[in-house]
Design an enzyme around this catalytic site. Sequence first.
Site, PDB file in Angstrom:
ATOM      1  N   SER A 142     -11.069  16.061   3.535  1.00  0.00           N
ATOM      2  CA  SER A 142      -9.709  15.667   3.137  1.00  0.00           C
ATOM      3  C   SER A 142      -8.819  16.896   3.188  1.00  0.00           C
ATOM      4  O   SER A 142      -9.297  18.026   3.035  1.00  0.00           O
ATOM      5  CB  SER A 142      -9.724  15.124   1.698  1.00  0.00           C
ATOM      6  OG  SER A 142      -8.410  15.082   1.168  1.00  0.00           O
ATOM      7  N   TYR A 155     -12.279  16.486  -6.857  1.00  0.00           N
ATOM      8  CA  TYR A 155     -12.234  15.935  -5.493  1.00  0.00           C
ATOM      9  C   TYR A 155     -12.063  17.059  -4.452  1.00  0.00           C
ATOM     10  O   TYR A 155     -12.758  17.089  -3.433  1.00  0.00           O
ATOM     11  CB  TYR A 155     -11.067  14.950  -5.431  1.00  0.00           C
ATOM     12  CG  TYR A 155     -10.902  14.186  -4.145  1.00  0.00           C
ATOM     13  CD1 TYR A 155     -11.713  13.085  -3.861  1.00  0.00           C
ATOM     14  CD2 TYR A 155      -9.919  14.527  -3.217  1.00  0.00           C
ATOM     15  CE1 TYR A 155     -11.542  12.358  -2.688  1.00  0.00           C
ATOM     16  CE2 TYR A 155      -9.740  13.808  -2.047  1.00  0.00           C
ATOM     17  CZ  TYR A 155     -10.553  12.730  -1.789  1.00  0.00           C
ATOM     18  OH  TYR A 155     -10.376  12.011  -0.637  1.00  0.00           O
TER      19      TYR A 155
HETATM   20  P1  NAP Z   1     -11.729   3.090  -0.256  1.00  0.00           P
HETATM   21  O1  NAP Z   1     -10.801   2.186   0.478  1.00  0.00           O
HETATM   22  O2  NAP Z   1     -11.615   3.211  -1.732  1.00  0.00           O
HETATM   23  O3  NAP Z   1     -13.234   2.684   0.143  1.00  0.00           O
HETATM   24  C1  NAP Z   1     -14.292   3.384  -0.412  1.00  0.00           C
HETATM   25  C2  NAP Z   1     -15.573   2.961   0.254  1.00  0.00           C
HETATM   26  O4  NAP Z   1     -16.644   3.763  -0.271  1.00  0.00           O
HETATM   27  C3  NAP Z   1     -15.951   1.524  -0.042  1.00  0.00           C
HETATM   28  O5  NAP Z   1     -16.597   0.996   1.089  1.00  0.00           O
HETATM   29  C4  NAP Z   1     -16.926   1.655  -1.208  1.00  0.00           C
HETATM   30  O6  NAP Z   1     -17.857   0.570  -1.305  1.00  0.00           O
HETATM   31  C5  NAP Z   1     -17.643   2.919  -0.806  1.00  0.00           C
HETATM   32  N1  NAP Z   1     -18.315   3.606  -1.912  1.00  0.00           N
HETATM   33  C6  NAP Z   1     -17.761   4.139  -3.033  1.00  0.00           C
HETATM   34  N2  NAP Z   1     -18.713   4.676  -3.815  1.00  0.00           N
HETATM   35  C7  NAP Z   1     -19.900   4.481  -3.169  1.00  0.00           C
HETATM   36  C8  NAP Z   1     -21.246   4.776  -3.478  1.00  0.00           C
HETATM   37  N3  NAP Z   1     -21.597   5.418  -4.611  1.00  0.00           N
HETATM   38  N4  NAP Z   1     -22.219   4.409  -2.593  1.00  0.00           N
HETATM   39  C9  NAP Z   1     -21.890   3.769  -1.433  1.00  0.00           C
HETATM   40  N5  NAP Z   1     -20.629   3.455  -1.102  1.00  0.00           N
HETATM   41  C10 NAP Z   1     -19.646   3.801  -1.967  1.00  0.00           C
HETATM   42  O7  NAP Z   1     -11.608   4.590   0.276  1.00  0.00           O
HETATM   43  P2  NAP Z   1     -10.965   5.190   1.617  1.00  0.00           P
HETATM   44  O8  NAP Z   1      -9.555   5.533   1.340  1.00  0.00           O
HETATM   45  O9  NAP Z   1     -11.316   4.349   2.777  1.00  0.00           O
HETATM   46  O10 NAP Z   1     -11.760   6.583   1.695  1.00  0.00           O
HETATM   47  C11 NAP Z   1     -12.901   6.763   2.495  1.00  0.00           C
HETATM   48  C12 NAP Z   1     -13.197   8.248   2.556  1.00  0.00           C
HETATM   49  O11 NAP Z   1     -12.077   8.943   3.087  1.00  0.00           O
HETATM   50  C13 NAP Z   1     -13.474   8.890   1.197  1.00  0.00           C
HETATM   51  O12 NAP Z   1     -14.479   9.868   1.319  1.00  0.00           O
HETATM   52  C14 NAP Z   1     -12.167   9.530   0.850  1.00  0.00           C
HETATM   53  O13 NAP Z   1     -12.329  10.615  -0.035  1.00  0.00           O
HETATM   54  C15 NAP Z   1     -11.701   9.977   2.221  1.00  0.00           C
HETATM   55  N6  NAP Z   1     -10.266  10.217   2.313  1.00  0.00           N
HETATM   56  C16 NAP Z   1      -9.385   9.215   2.092  1.00  0.00           C
HETATM   57  C17 NAP Z   1      -8.019   9.479   2.188  1.00  0.00           C
HETATM   58  C18 NAP Z   1      -6.975   8.423   1.974  1.00  0.00           C
HETATM   59  O14 NAP Z   1      -5.783   8.755   1.978  1.00  0.00           O
HETATM   60  N7  NAP Z   1      -7.339   7.159   1.799  1.00  0.00           N
HETATM   61  C19 NAP Z   1      -7.588  10.773   2.494  1.00  0.00           C
HETATM   62  C20 NAP Z   1      -8.526  11.764   2.710  1.00  0.00           C
HETATM   63  C21 NAP Z   1      -9.865  11.481   2.627  1.00  0.00           C
HETATM   64  P3  NAP Z   1     -17.514  -0.780  -2.169  1.00  0.00           P
HETATM   65  O15 NAP Z   1     -16.498  -1.538  -1.359  1.00  0.00           O
HETATM   66  O16 NAP Z   1     -18.813  -1.473  -2.271  1.00  0.00           O
HETATM   67  O17 NAP Z   1     -16.950  -0.319  -3.481  1.00  0.00           O
END
Ligand code: NAP
Length: 243
Positions: A142, A155
Amino acid sequence: MSESKVAVVTGASRGIGKACAIELAKAGYDVIVNYAGNEEAANKTVAEIKEITKTNPVAMKFDVSNKEAVEEAIKEIIEKYGRIDVLVNNAGITRDGLFIRMGEDAWSSVINTNLSSAYYVSNPVVKIMMKQRSGAIVNMASVAGVYGNAGQANYSSAKAGLIGFTKSLAKELGSRGIRVNAVAPGFIQTDMTKDLNTEKIIEHIPLKKLGTPEDVAKTVKFLAVDAQYITGQVLGVDGGLVI
Ligand code: NAP
């Protein structure tokens, strides 16, 4: 051994992970769609992939922060398919708060789910990739891991850790035909960012918009599949936020 190439995407029920699963399936991979608890969303990802590709995706529930659960799941995948070609360490959570008020639970849960998970999942996966003498890992870092963020000490630490993890593994595993890269997304439209004040954020983004999960997924697919001479890199997908 499976004839099709196999990709494991953690946290692929929703958001960025889901888009990565779809993109890798479009590239011909049978994708393991990992999730934590949201079975309905994971099944929907699988159904969508089946609708648009001829691949065989499967949903698989395991908690990436639980070492034993991960070991069992990866063992099951290797027994079934005999190979893992791509791993995307994507699953992640936030527990934001000012550092002086950050309890140990908020610290540990974010470090375990976002950073230790990469160790738990990659360790058995790297072993089979070494036997294959090929494989690609993409870690979901990130911008917070690159330049820090107030209210996200836990984070940012986890994401900065993932960047060091990426570079170290790239150096160790390059001679075995395994490439390891990371992407550093900025603000991407998912459940994780749905409560943020986007108007204020957009002022600081040169491209003047948030990113989509597909923007990140296309970069992940590029690093995992196309970029055969790229390893140890951290590619920003942030509209120019960190320049
Ligand atoms: P999200 O929409 O909240 O989705 C999170 C995903 O992770 C879901 O599929 C969830 O499964 C799964 N998950 C959470 N805890 C878990 C665990 N303990 N074991 C297995 N699966 C787990 O998040 P996102 O925004 O797509 O983010 C995905 C990644 O990108 C993360 O690493 C986040 O830090 C990174 N990121 C995101 C952003 C952003 O702006 N969105 C920016 C930078 C980096 P369930 O559906 O079963 O809960």
